[in-house]
Design an enzyme around this catalytic site. Structure first.
Site, PDB file in Angstrom:
ATOM      1  N   ASP A 100       0.860  -1.187   0.000  1.00  0.00           N
ATOM      2  CA  ASP A 100       0.000   0.000   0.000  1.00  0.00           C
ATOM      3  C   ASP A 100       0.897   1.238   0.000  1.00  0.00           C
ATOM      4  OD1 ASP A 100      -2.171   1.902   0.700  1.00  0.00           O
ATOM      5  OD2 ASP A 100      -3.343   0.083   0.959  1.00  0.00           O
ATOM      6  N   HIS A 105       2.227   2.085  -3.167  1.00  0.00           N
ATOM      7  CA  HIS A 105       1.310   3.055  -3.762  1.00  0.00           C
ATOM      8  C   HIS A 105       1.850   4.481  -3.700  1.00  0.00           C
ATOM      9  CE1 HIS A 105      -2.427   0.224  -3.394  1.00  0.00           C
ATOM     10  NE2 HIS A 105      -1.438  -0.297  -4.077  1.00  0.00           N
TER      11      HIS A 105
END
Ligand SMILES: *[C@@H]1O[C@H](CO)[C@@H](O)[C@H](O)[C@H]1NC(C)=O
Ligand SMILES: *[C@@H]1O[C@H](CO)[C@@H](O)[C@H](O)[C@H]1NC(C)=O
Ligand SMILES: *[C@@H]1O[C@H](CO)[C@@H](O)[C@H](O)[C@H]1NC(C)=O
Length: 390
Positions: free
Chosen positions: A216, A239
């Protein structure tokens, strides 16, 4: 701010030279910890903390080489010791059954502490079994954050390795004066919600010379973050670095004075992102400087997305109330893996203002990439590639 590192360095030097200093040393082995990877050492670690915490001197908790099986532990503040150095030469290992940790919000949690430093060490949270459970859509626990500091100040995390967290690796919430340096975070690129470092409601946080590979956000920045400095971080897979998601709540503290410098993104979903829900909120983002960053094959290198509304739940027909102002992108270069390398999708109610692009050079497949703008006011200086759409 300059004072504390000096004290820390002094502590380490004194500890290493074994001089007759006022540092009181607590070795976890003395409290019954077993470096065999299978004996539960939770109680020993908590007792070592209690002993250090109750000592008026500077203290060190020492964790020698070896693997220590430990469950969820909360280290509470209100200590007599003004400085507690936790020096770890070994690895802390989570229970093999993910449900044991998964029943807690955190694995290692520090609450209301002051002057705590963690030096070295590895934390192996054994996340993959829980990730697999989540992927197969059964009834899995949310999972535990590996390391959390809440309502604490004068914190140092130096040279730590965090492996395979069940959820977020490190959370800094409600803290002042935190230095994270030389930290390595590693989890699979497809592991769910394994943010590297999450900062919110905190002031004067520095994250320096660290490497984050995860599933993430490498670093996520929540409401109430002020004076955050990020420098020389390698991010990817992951991310990217994200301010947000903001506007989760109507009444929300703003994010201000954030610097991200000399950071490299490799194969990440986003590079430098600001993201808010399409929902009313009195929050804001103000005074952000992204400088000297390299993108290698990043899907969305520069992105402001104020229309976040996954699955069209809780926000259809609404717009974001978050006001975004004074954001500089300077010296951002490299490659985008999608045609739109620069995207400003701002709120129709509170357009983004004071956006500044300077010396930006992002390409897509060796060709010109594109820019996208809605509800944004800004300026472009020097070379800006793709051309800005202000
Ligand atoms: C604190 O440090 C002093 C000076 O080195 C030492 O004499 C004393 O025993 C220490 N106190 C504790 C509780 O370790
Ligand atoms: C912004 O934050 C940096 C640290 O990240 C600090 O040195 C600087 O003084 C802050 N600026 C303002 C105006 O508070
Ligand atoms: C921009 O980047 C491309 C691709 O990396 C490079 O070939 C080009 O020389 C750069 N332009 C400038 C002005 O730096």
């Amino acid at each position: 701010m300059a004072k504390l590192p000096t004290i820390l360095v002094l502590c380490i030097i004194l500890a290493m030279t074994n001089s007759t200093s006022a540092i009181t040393n607590y070795n976890v082995l003395r409290f019954g910890a077993k470096p065999d990877g299978k004996t539960d050492s939770t109680k020993a670690f908590l007792e070592a903390w209690d002993a250090a915490c109750a000592t008026e001197n500077l203290t060190m908790i020492y964790v020698p080489k070896g693997r220590y099986l430990v469950g969820s532990m909360a280290f509470k503040g209100g200590c007599k010791s003004p400085q507690i150095l936790i020096r770890i030469d070994g690895t802390l290992v989570a229970p093999a059954d993910y449900r044991v940790l998964g029943a807690f919000e955190d694995w290692l949690s520090f609450e209301g502490v002051s002057g705590v430093s963690i030096a070295g060490g590895s934390l192996d949270a054994k996340g993959p079994a829980l990730w697999a459970c989540k992927a197969s859509d059964s009834n899995c626990p949310t999972g535990a954050t590996t390391l959390r500091f809440t309502n604490s100040n004068n914190i140092r995390i130096n040279g730590l390795l965090s492996l395979n967290s069940q959820m977020f690796h490190i959370v800094i919430n409600g803290c002042q004066n935190v230095l994270v340096r030389g930290v390595r975070i590693i989890a699979a690129g497809n592991s769910p919600n394994t943010d590297g470092i999450h900062v919110q409601q905190s002031t004067d946080v520095q994250i320096i010379s660290s490497s984050i590979k995860t599933g993430d956000d490498c670093i996520s920045i929540g409401p109430g973050t002020k004076n955050l400095w990020i420098e020389r971080v390698n991010c990817g897979p992951g991310h990217g670095i994200s301010i947000g998601s903001l506007a989760k709540d109507l009444d929300e503290d703003g994010v201000q004075n954030v610097t991200v410098k000399s950071t490299t993104f490799i194969g990440t979903q986003n590079g430098l992102r600001i993201k808010s829900w399409a929902r009313p909120s009195n929050g804001f983002v103000k005074g952000v400087r992204f400088s000297d960053c390299i993108m290698r094959n990043v899907q969305y290198p520069i992105v402001i997305d104020q229309n976040y509304c996954p699955h069209n739940l809780n926000c259809p027909g609404q717009v974001s109330g978050i006001k975004i102002t004074d954001i500089t992108y300077e010296g951002i270069r490299g490659t985008s893996s999608t045609p739109i390398a620069v995207k400003f999708d701002c709120s129709p109610k509170t357009p983004c203002t004071g956006i500044r692009l300077q010396n930006v050079n992002l390409t897509y497949l060796n060709e010109d990439a594109e820019s996208f703008c809605t509800n944004v006011v800004g300026i472009a200086l020097d070379l800006v590639r793709p051309n800005s759409c202000f």
